[in-house]
Design a protein around this motif. Structure first.
Motif, PDB file in Angstrom:
ATOM      1  N   ASP A  32       0.896  -1.461   0.018  1.00 31.26           N
ATOM      2  CA  ASP A  32       0.167   0.489   0.569  1.00 31.26           C
ATOM      3  C   ASP A  32       0.664   0.801   0.074  1.00 31.26           C
ATOM      4  O   ASP A  32       0.511   2.418  -0.546  1.00 31.26           O
ATOM      5  N   HIS A  33       2.025   1.103   0.097  1.00 29.86           N
ATOM      6  CA  HIS A  33       2.785   2.177   0.739  1.00 29.86           C
ATOM      7  C   HIS A  33       3.804   2.655  -0.150  1.00 29.86           C
ATOM      8  O   HIS A  33       4.490   3.364  -0.362  1.00 29.86           O
ATOM      9  N   ASP A  34       4.619   1.437  -0.667  1.00 30.58           N
ATOM     10  CA  ASP A  34       5.420   1.328  -1.809  1.00 30.58           C
ATOM     11  C   ASP A  34       6.510   1.435  -1.545  1.00 30.58           C
ATOM     12  O   ASP A  34       7.374   2.680  -1.702  1.00 30.58           O
ATOM     13  N   THR A  35       6.767   0.658  -0.522  1.00 25.66           N
ATOM     14  CA  THR A  35       8.059   0.094   0.123  1.00 25.66           C
ATOM     15  C   THR A  35       7.876  -1.099   0.395  1.00 25.66           C
ATOM     16  O   THR A  35       9.303  -1.187   1.602  1.00 25.66           O
ATOM     17  N   TRP A  36       8.246  -2.132  -0.776  1.00 21.11           N
ATOM     18  CA  TRP A  36       8.644  -3.391  -0.799  1.00 21.11           C
ATOM     19  C   TRP A  36      10.153  -3.269  -0.898  1.00 21.11           C
ATOM     20  O   TRP A  36      10.679  -2.871  -1.393  1.00 21.11           O
ATOM     21  N   ASN A  37      10.591  -4.699   0.157  1.00 17.10           N
ATOM     22  CA  ASN A  37      12.480  -4.471   0.201  1.00 17.10           C
ATOM     23  C   ASN A  37      12.240  -6.106  -0.294  1.00 17.10           C
ATOM     24  O   ASN A  37      11.395  -6.610   0.166  1.00 17.10           O
ATOM     25  N   HIS A  38      13.759  -6.366  -0.059  1.00 15.98           N
ATOM     26  CA  HIS A  38      14.060  -7.963  -0.467  1.00 15.98           C
ATOM     27  C   HIS A  38      13.597  -8.195   1.475  1.00 15.98           C
ATOM     28  O   HIS A  38      13.358  -9.649   1.260  1.00 15.98           O
ATOM     29  N   ALA A  39      13.863  -7.218   2.062  1.00 18.46           N
ATOM     30  CA  ALA A  39      13.318  -7.673   3.728  1.00 18.46           C
ATOM     31  C   ALA A  39      12.285  -8.628   3.721  1.00 18.46           C
ATOM     32  O   ALA A  39      11.935  -9.637   4.344  1.00 18.46           O
ATOM     33  N   ILE A  40      11.461  -7.220   3.486  1.00 22.49           N
ATOM     34  CA  ILE A  40       9.604  -8.099   3.619  1.00 22.49           C
ATOM     35  C   ILE A  40       9.515  -9.040   2.316  1.00 22.49           C
ATOM     36  O   ILE A  40       8.740 -10.221   2.877  1.00 22.49           O
ATOM     37  N   ASP A  41      10.097  -8.693   1.080  1.00 21.65           N
ATOM     38  CA  ASP A  41       9.701  -9.981   0.760  1.00 21.65           C
ATOM     39  C   ASP A  41      10.077 -11.273   1.263  1.00 21.65           C
ATOM     40  O   ASP A  41       9.012 -12.703   0.939  1.00 21.65           O
ATOM     41  N   GLY A  42      11.437 -11.884   1.515  1.00 21.77           N
ATOM     42  CA  GLY A  42      11.437 -12.958   2.409  1.00 21.77           C
ATOM     43  C   GLY A  42      10.635 -13.238   3.720  1.00 21.77           C
ATOM     44  O   GLY A  42      10.248 -14.312   3.155  1.00 21.77           O
ATOM     45  N   GLY A  43      10.923 -12.388   4.576  1.00 16.17           N
ATOM     46  CA  GLY A  43       9.764 -12.377   5.466  1.00 16.17           C
ATOM     47  C   GLY A  43       8.623 -13.311   4.905  1.00 16.17           C
ATOM     48  O   GLY A  43       7.579 -14.113   6.090  1.00 16.17           O
ATOM     49  N   PHE A  44       7.859 -12.431   3.991  1.00 13.34           N
ATOM     50  CA  PHE A  44       6.293 -12.704   3.458  1.00 13.34           C
ATOM     51  C   PHE A  44       6.078 -14.264   3.075  1.00 13.34           C
ATOM     52  O   PHE A  44       5.195 -14.808   3.372  1.00 13.34           O
ATOM     53  N   TYR A  45       7.160 -14.575   2.431  1.00 15.85           N
ATOM     54  CA  TYR A  45       7.088 -15.583   1.555  1.00 15.85           C
ATOM     55  C   TYR A  45       7.375 -16.640   2.391  1.00 15.85           C
ATOM     56  O   TYR A  45       6.578 -18.015   2.628  1.00 15.85           O
ATOM     57  N   ALA A  46       7.865 -16.715   3.287  1.00 13.83           N
ATOM     58  CA  ALA A  46       8.662 -17.366   4.251  1.00 13.83           C
ATOM     59  C   ALA A  46       7.212 -17.822   4.981  1.00 13.83           C
ATOM     60  O   ALA A  46       6.767 -18.988   5.808  1.00 13.83           O
ATOM     61  N   ALA A  47       6.646 -16.655   5.931  1.00 13.85           N
ATOM     62  CA  ALA A  47       5.431 -17.123   6.338  1.00 13.85           C
ATOM     63  C   ALA A  47       4.096 -17.426   5.218  1.00 13.85           C
ATOM     64  O   ALA A  47       3.614 -18.203   5.822  1.00 13.85           O
ATOM     65  N   MET A  48       4.142 -16.980   4.721  1.00 14.30           N
ATOM     66  CA  MET A  48       3.137 -17.945   3.674  1.00 14.30           C
ATOM     67  C   MET A  48       3.452 -19.481   3.312  1.00 14.30           C
ATOM     68  O   MET A  48       2.087 -19.803   3.650  1.00 14.30           O
ATOM     69  N   SER A  49       4.604 -19.530   3.216  1.00 12.06           N
ATOM     70  CA  SER A  49       4.321 -20.995   2.701  1.00 12.06           C
ATOM     71  C   SER A  49       4.120 -21.994   4.476  1.00 12.06           C
ATOM     72  O   SER A  49       3.516 -22.857   4.758  1.00 12.06           O
ATOM     73  N   ARG A  50       4.750 -21.146   5.481  1.00 11.77           N
ATOM     74  CA  ARG A  50       4.243 -22.018   6.595  1.00 11.77           C
ATOM     75  C   ARG A  50       2.338 -21.993   6.799  1.00 11.77           C
ATOM     76  O   ARG A  50       2.090 -22.544   7.578  1.00 11.77           O
ATOM     77  N   ILE A  51       1.753 -20.362   6.356  1.00 11.76           N
ATOM     78  CA  ILE A  51       0.516 -20.809   6.861  1.00 11.76           C
ATOM     79  C   ILE A  51       0.097 -21.859   5.499  1.00 11.76           C
ATOM     80  O   ILE A  51      -1.063 -22.309   6.676  1.00 11.76           O
ATOM     81  N   ALA A  52       0.702 -21.594   4.536  1.00 11.84           N
ATOM     82  CA  ALA A  52      -0.402 -22.775   3.641  1.00 11.84           C
ATOM     83  C   ALA A  52      -0.704 -23.987   4.019  1.00 11.84           C
ATOM     84  O   ALA A  52      -1.500 -24.862   3.940  1.00 11.84           O
ATOM     85  N   ALA A  53       0.966 -24.097   4.866  1.00 13.29           N
ATOM     86  CA  ALA A  53       1.204 -26.042   5.930  1.00 13.29           C
ATOM     87  C   ALA A  53       0.215 -26.095   6.762  1.00 13.29           C
ATOM     88  O   ALA A  53      -0.602 -27.064   6.700  1.00 13.29           O
ATOM     89  N   ALA A  54       0.084 -25.262   7.424  1.00 14.17           N
ATOM     90  CA  ALA A  54      -0.874 -25.024   8.725  1.00 14.17           C
ATOM     91  C   ALA A  54      -2.838 -25.324   7.906  1.00 14.17           C
ATOM     92  O   ALA A  54      -3.043 -26.190   8.950  1.00 14.17           O
ATOM     93  N   VAL A  55      -3.085 -24.689   7.114  1.00 16.33           N
ATOM     94  CA  VAL A  55      -3.905 -24.417   6.995  1.00 16.33           C
ATOM     95  C   VAL A  55      -4.234 -25.632   6.065  1.00 16.33           C
ATOM     96  O   VAL A  55      -6.107 -25.631   6.078  1.00 16.33           O
ATOM     97  N   GLN A  56      -4.262 -26.013   5.202  1.00 15.05           N
ATOM     98  CA  GLN A  56      -4.655 -26.588   4.021  1.00 15.05           C
ATOM     99  C   GLN A  56      -6.052 -26.292   3.816  1.00 15.05           C
ATOM    100  O   GLN A  56      -7.067 -27.604   3.675  1.00 15.05           O
ATOM    101  N   TYR A  57      -5.716 -25.468   2.318  1.00 14.77           N
ATOM    102  CA  TYR A  57      -7.256 -25.106   2.410  1.00 14.77           C
ATOM    103  C   TYR A  57      -7.956 -25.777   1.217  1.00 14.77           C
ATOM    104  O   TYR A  57      -6.613 -26.886   0.494  1.00 14.77           O
ATOM    105  N   PRO A  58      -8.497 -26.118   0.662  1.00 13.53           N
ATOM    106  CA  PRO A  58     -10.072 -25.667   1.789  1.00 13.53           C
ATOM    107  C   PRO A  58     -10.409 -26.044   2.413  1.00 13.53           C
ATOM    108  O   PRO A  58     -11.559 -25.514   3.308  1.00 13.53           O
ATOM    109  N   GLY A  59      -9.569 -27.208   3.458  1.00 16.98           N
ATOM    110  CA  GLY A  59      -9.649 -28.465   4.378  1.00 16.98           C
ATOM    111  C   GLY A  59      -8.775 -29.003   4.632  1.00 16.98           C
ATOM    112  O   GLY A  59      -8.244 -29.874   3.948  1.00 16.98           O
ATOM    113  N   ARG A  60      -8.475 -29.427   5.594  1.00 23.26           N
ATOM    114  CA  ARG A  60      -7.787 -31.029   6.224  1.00 23.26           C
ATOM    115  C   ARG A  60      -8.137 -32.209   5.168  1.00 23.26           C
ATOM    116  O   ARG A  60      -7.012 -32.539   4.594  1.00 23.26           O
ATOM    117  N   LYS A  61      -9.135 -32.752   5.241  1.00 13.94           N
ATOM    118  CA  LYS A  61      -9.798 -33.603   5.193  1.00 13.94           C
ATOM    119  C   LYS A  61      -9.274 -33.412   3.657  1.00 13.94           C
ATOM    120  O   LYS A  61      -9.659 -34.926   2.625  1.00 13.94           O
TER     121      LYS A  61
END
Length: 524
Positions: free
Chosen positions: A62-91
């Motif tokens: 939103d504020h056009d302040t994207w950088n390498h640190a935010i990029d790495g932290g975001f995708y690492a967090a997204m990988s863990r979130i995707a593994a935990a949530v397992q969309y659309p459901g675990r079953k």
């Protein structure tokens, strides 16, 4: 830089150095926010740092302040979130993986599948990765999965995946090692039992022969002692002539055989003593004598012997005990040549031993035999007890266990070839098979005579067969229970209708009434 995620999402590099990420990043942030929302709805726990990383990524966009640190932290967090949530459901995620395994198995083994079913699965996986799952896709997916599962029967989802293959290999390793260990143990025990059985048989034979020979030899030696006394009156020539008389020759033969049996019996006891010493049970000693100095034995309970005798008596016996002195042991076990010859005086000896000492050597062999016989019978009792316990209780269990391992290995081989190994059900079935086999091995001795049926067959062989097919053995037990305790047949009511059966008195009254009525009708 690309970071793979569990949902098939990759992180592209942002476009330029002005803080503007690429268009793919914005979509990934939207997907990640949707995952967080889905986690909140389904009660899935997420790490606060991962949620903060997604929030920081949204602020950076939103504020056009994207950088390498935010990029790495975001995708690492997204990988863990995707593994935990397992969309659309675990079953649903698990079912998608199972359906993929079934399709892979069908493709590798030439099973025909409908293209529409495979397409429905592909669309479902695409909807999972793009977060566009909807009820229509779910309905078409499960209908297609049902048809795919029917096409690959008897293979099911749990048996077609990597977990099943890894589990089958692990089970084969476990039961192969168990079978090898059991085989080594059974063979070792069988060899030891064979050796001790042979020794026990030798001991029984030698003791039986020497018991009969000891009495005969004792009487012959007494007669020879009387003959020596009479020959001493006649002179030295008569004594020398007596040494080669027919009774003396017979005594020599008996004495030589008796001494040979003594040495064989002592050798058998020594072999068993070596075995008991190697397993920490101590040296075999006569139960009627104290242990040698510095010798500890468990089998003969020397402390009980020591409390029953005075210290002086024990010390006196230790000095003259042939078992504690190798030189004396050789002297008393071997025969002195020439047999029954008058002892010669040593140089400078003023009082040479009398001729009766030659007879005393024969009595000495009989006395030594009593010690060896006591040890041999004591050892034989121990052998019979141990062999009976191992053969009757331990070996049947081991053979039944070994048979169960053989059956399980065959089943594992067949299941692996047919892709029907179930990681959970097979594990439970195998453990139940082993447990049942052990129970059969414990109880098989109770049925050995009944199972033999007049034929010569070892109970250990029956134990192995019963362990291999324990279900058949329990079926036999069920039939035996049915034969011994048959089920009670309920009484059939009169006329096929309900009600309790009539008593004999009521039945007799009814019969009498019927007869009276018939007689009255006939009279009228």
């Amino acid at each position: 830089m690309s970071v793979p995620s569990s949902q098939g999402i990759a992180a592209p590099e942002f476009d330029n150095g002005n803080g503007h990420p690429g268009p793919r990043v914005a979509k990934d942030v939207v997907k990640c926010e949707a995952l967080i929302s889905h986690a909140a709805e389904t009660g899935t726990s997420l790490e606060k740092t991962d949620v903060d990383a997604v929030r920081d990524a949204r602020c950076a966009i939103d504020h056009d302040t994207w950088n390498h640190a935010i990029d790495g932290g975001f995708y690492a967090a997204m990988s863990r979130i995707a593994a935990a949530v397992q969309y659309p459901g675990r079953k649903i995620t698990e079912d998608l993986d199972h359906c993929r395994d079934l399709v892979s198995y069908a493709a590798q083994n030439g099973k025909l599948l409908d293209e529409n079913d495979v397409e429905a699965m592909s669309k479902a996986r695409d909807a999972q990765q793009s977060h566009t799952w909807n009820p229509d896709l779910e309905a078409s997916f499960y209908a297609a999965m049902s048809r795919i599962a029917h096409a690959v029967t008897p293979v099911v989802a749990e048996t077609a995946g990597d977990d099943a293959r890894h589990g089958a290999r692990r089970a084969i390793r476990i039961y192969t090692r168990s079978a090898v260990a059991l085989t080594i143990l059974v063979v070792s025990l069988s060899c030891v039992l064979f050796v001790v059985n042979q020794i026990s048989t030798d001991i029984a034979i030698v003791v039986k022969d020497n018991d009969a020979a000891a009495l005969t030899l004792h009487n012959q030696l007494q007669s020879h002692a009387v003959a020596i006394t009479e020959a001493k009156v006649k002179g030295t020539d008569a004594i020398v002539a007596l040494q080669n008389s027919q009774p003396a020759l017979q005594i020599k033969q008996e004495l030589q055989q008796f001494a040979t049996n003594n040495r064989q019996l002592f050798a058998d006891v020594s072999r068993i003593s070596s075995l008991t010493t190697s397993v920490g049970l101590g040296v075999i000693r006569s139960p009627y004598k104290p242990p040698c100095p510095g010798e500890k034995t468990v089998l003969n309970f020397p402390s009980a012997y020591a409390t029953a005798h005075s210290t002086g008596y024990i010390e006196h016996e230790e000095k003259d005990d042939w078992q504690c002195n190798l030189a004396i042991a050789r002297e008393v076990l071997e025969i002195t040549l020439p047999l029954l010859a008058s002892p010669h005086a040593e140089p400078g000896e003023k009082h040479p031993p009398p001729p009766e000492d030659a007879v005393a050597q024969g009595f000495q062999k009989i006395a030594v035999y009593q010690d060896i016989r006591a040890m041999a019978l004591y050892v034989n009792d121990i052998i019979l007890s141990i062999v009976g316990a191992v053969t009757g209780f331990m070996l049947p269990v081991l053979y039944a266990w070994l048979g169960a391992c053989a059956a399980i290995l065959r089943q594992l081989s067949a299941d692996s070839a047919a892709n029907t190994f179930h990681p959970e059900h097979s594990k439970v079935a195998n453990r139940a098979h082993v447990t049942s086999a052990v129970i059969v091995g414990i109880s098989i001795g109770l049925f050995s005579k009944l199972l033999e049926g007049g034929k010569e067959i070892s109970p250990l062989a029956i134990a192995f067969i019963a362990g291999y097919a324990s279900d058949k053995f329990f079926f036999f037990v069920d039939r035996l229970v049915g034969a011994i305790f048959p089920a009670r047949v309920p009484d059939k009511p009169d006329g096929g209708r309900g009600g309790s059966p009539r008593s004999p008195r009521a039945a007799a009254s009814k019969a009498s009434g019927d007869d009276s009525a018939a007689a009255s009708k006939h009279t009228s």
